[in-house]
Scaffold this active site. Structure first.
Site, PDB file in Angstrom:
ATOM      1  CD  GLU A 196       7.022-135.494 -33.997  1.00 38.45           C
ATOM      2  OE1 GLU A 196       7.267-134.256 -33.826  1.00 38.45           O
ATOM      3  OE2 GLU A 196       7.874-136.368 -34.311  1.00 38.45           O
ATOM      4  CG  HIS A 213      -5.817-145.522 -61.393  1.00 45.48           C
ATOM      5  ND1 HIS A 213      -6.459-145.866 -62.531  1.00 45.48           N
ATOM      6  CD2 HIS A 213      -6.009-144.026 -61.550  1.00 45.48           C
ATOM      7  CE1 HIS A 213      -7.072-144.818 -63.307  1.00 45.48           C
ATOM      8  NE2 HIS A 213      -6.802-143.686 -62.603  1.00 45.48           N
ATOM      9  CE  LYS A 226      14.856-139.643 -30.754  1.00 47.16           C
ATOM     10  NZ  LYS A 226      14.619-138.470 -30.257  1.00 47.16           N
TER      11      LYS A 226
HETATM   12  O1  PA5 Z   1       8.944-131.870 -34.061  1.00 43.84           O
HETATM   13  C1  PA5 Z   1       9.939-132.242 -33.314  1.00 43.84           C
HETATM   14  O2  PA5 Z   1      10.087-131.962 -32.488  1.00 43.84           O
HETATM   15  C2  PA5 Z   1      10.719-133.538 -33.869  1.00 43.84           C
HETATM   16  O3  PA5 Z   1       9.937-134.245 -35.049  1.00 43.84           O
HETATM   17  C3  PA5 Z   1      12.107-133.163 -34.279  1.00 43.84           C
HETATM   18  O4  PA5 Z   1      12.029-132.058 -35.172  1.00 43.84           O
HETATM   19  C4  PA5 Z   1      12.951-134.170 -34.708  1.00 43.84           C
HETATM   20  O5  PA5 Z   1      12.980-135.412 -33.847  1.00 43.84           O
HETATM   21  C5  PA5 Z   1      14.278-133.801 -34.822  1.00 43.84           C
HETATM   22  O6  PA5 Z   1      14.856-133.234 -33.840  1.00 43.84           O
HETATM   23  P1  PA5 Z   1      16.183-132.394 -33.611  1.00 43.84           P
HETATM   24  O7  PA5 Z   1      16.032-131.287 -34.490  1.00 43.84           O
HETATM   25  O8  PA5 Z   1      16.406-132.080 -32.204  1.00 43.84           O
HETATM   26  O9  PA5 Z   1      17.105-133.017 -34.232  1.00 43.84           O
END
Ligand code: PA5
Length: 445
Positions: free
Chosen positions: A286, A307, A421
């Protein structure tokens, strides 16, 4: 103080020259100042940099007190969250958990929910909860993420049916200090809440209450975890890459990426490392995978995957490098016994421990893969104590931020996550998405 993590570059030397590091030095200095002066892209999310000393001490004590309560009044803690809101705690719990966790101080079982939309996973967790004393920690920074919100709807209903008005004393919400649906609901219902600081994004949040509460419920020493991160914060302040192994790791990844390596495979030699690899994959994926750039973060557990995928690593496309996370002192070890008949021909291993054999598999594999054209970065972790793991977490967080800035991206946003989303909401008929729905449906025909 002894360092819990060492970078061993021996098996990269065939692939990288010292002048390549020299060429990167001015850029590392710039990236370092973007982090430390809080002036780079996404600089509103640099709260993790000083967290090991600036964390909220009162809230930390409240986390410990709540964890003690849950340990006393619950057989099961259901942790609801997705992405950065669960990967860190699961990683640390699995990394640090003792092998013989069934003693008289047995910790509650911890189940993770709300990290997918699988009906079978949901029903499996509900079935495991029946007849047990349950608490729930729902974690969402935005407070609006669909997967955890749906799982919480189910668990809240379960707890309210089981405990009536007492349910609120078994629900703990970790979320933004003021915003979001979860915060509003928690205030209305009277749940105890913990705060995710504004300046720390999900994937950097494991050392906030997001990770600390479930980790403490698992019986893991969260003070030691923070003290390890603190030691790393001090060790990795030096902008000189000759003296900063975290920055050298970031530099190596950058160098490999620029010479055609597209995939970094993090390797563990113990199955419990797998969840930590998942945390690393989110952190790097990310933070760096945007603007059509970034290494693809993969992971494998050896010798298991030798393996299956080992063939590819040895002789497939040469776009890979490996980062091996080797643990010097394993949690436990076991010796190989002698067999009077030696029908399996393995008596040459008598009295060797399984870890010694694992280590030889590691050395043999590194030599083979390097010979096959795959550079190997080795990270030697001293042990699986919370202190060492806290140190390693900070090492990865800082290396990731630095590598992002070296590559010219904002390491702290994740705009690409929104695309699926929007499509999902439109297809499900969420109000406000009507035009998009028909357009998407026509594309699916
Ligand atoms: O690193 C990030 O910001 C994302 O992976 C969030 O942690 C994830 O989308 C979950 O979001 P939230 O904590 O708002 O539910």
């Amino acid at each position: 103080m002894k360092r819990p993590l060492y970078l061993n570059e021996k098996f990269t030397q065939k692939f990288v020259s010292s002048h390549e590091f020299d060429a990167l030095k001015p850029f590392i200095a710039t990236a370092d100042s973007l982090v430390n002066n809080r002036s780079g892209l996404g600089c509103d999310f640099l709260g993790w940099v000083n967290l090991p000393e600036s964390y909220d001490k009162e809230e930390f004590l409240r986390v410990k007190k709540t964890a003690d309560k849950i340990r006393n009044d619950s057989d099961v803690l259901v942790v609801i969250g997705i992405g950065g809101s669960y990967l860190g705690s699961r990683a640390v719990i699995e990394f640090c958990a003792p092998i013989d966790g069934k003693g008289k101080n047995k910790s509650p079982d911890i189940y993770f929910l709300g990290n997918n939309l699988s009906p079978s996973h949901m029903v499996e967790v509900l079935n495991k909860c029946r007849g047990k004393r349950i608490s729930v920690n729902v974690i969402s920074k935005s407070g609006t993420t669909t997967e955890p919100a749906l799982a919480f709807r189910v668990m809240k209903d379960y707890l309210e049916k089981e405990y009536g008005s007492e349910a609120k004393n078994r629900i703990y919400a970790t979320t933004d200090k003021a915003r979001g649906t979860l915060k509003k609901l928690a205030d209305e219902k009277g749940y105890e809440t913990f705060v995710i600081p504004d300046d720390i994004g999900g994937r950097y949040s494991v050392l906030t209450p997001v990770g600390l509460l479930p980790i403490a419920v698992a019986g893991i020493d969260i003070e030691a975890l923070i003290s390890g991160a603190y030691q790393a914060m001090i060790d990795f302040r030096n902008p000189d890459i000759e003296k900063n192994e975290c920055y050298r790791y970031a530099a190596l990844r950058t160098i490999f990426s620029r010479k055609g390596k597209t995939t970094e495979i993090t390797i563990g030699y113990e199955p419990f490392v797998a969840s930590f690899c998942e945390w690393i994959k989110q952190l790097h994926g990310e933070s760096e995978g945007k603007d059509n750039k970034g290494l693809f973060p993969a992971s494998m557990i050896f010798s298991t995957d030798l393996h299956s995928l080992g063939q590819y690593v040895q002789q497939g496309q040469r776009n890979l490098f490996e980062t091996v996370l080797w643990i010097n002192n394993p949690k436990v070890d076991i010796s190989i016994i002698s067999d009077p008949n030696n029908l399996d021909g393995l008596n040459f291993l008598t009295d060797k421990t399984l870890n010694e054999i694992n280590k030889n598999a590691f050395m043999g594999t590194v030599l083979a893969h390097v010979e096959g054209g795959v550079p190997n970065i080795i990270l030697e972790l001293e042990d699986t104590t919370p202190h060492s793991v806290g140190y390693m977490i900070y090492f990865y967080e800082k290396a990731c931020a630095l590598a992002g800035y070296l590559n010219g991206v904002n390491p702290f946003d994740q705009p690409g996550v929104e695309s699926y989303k929007k499509n999902m909401f439109a297809l499900l008929g969420k109000p406000g998405y009507e035009n998009m729905k028909s357009e998407l449906e026509s594309r699916l025909k």
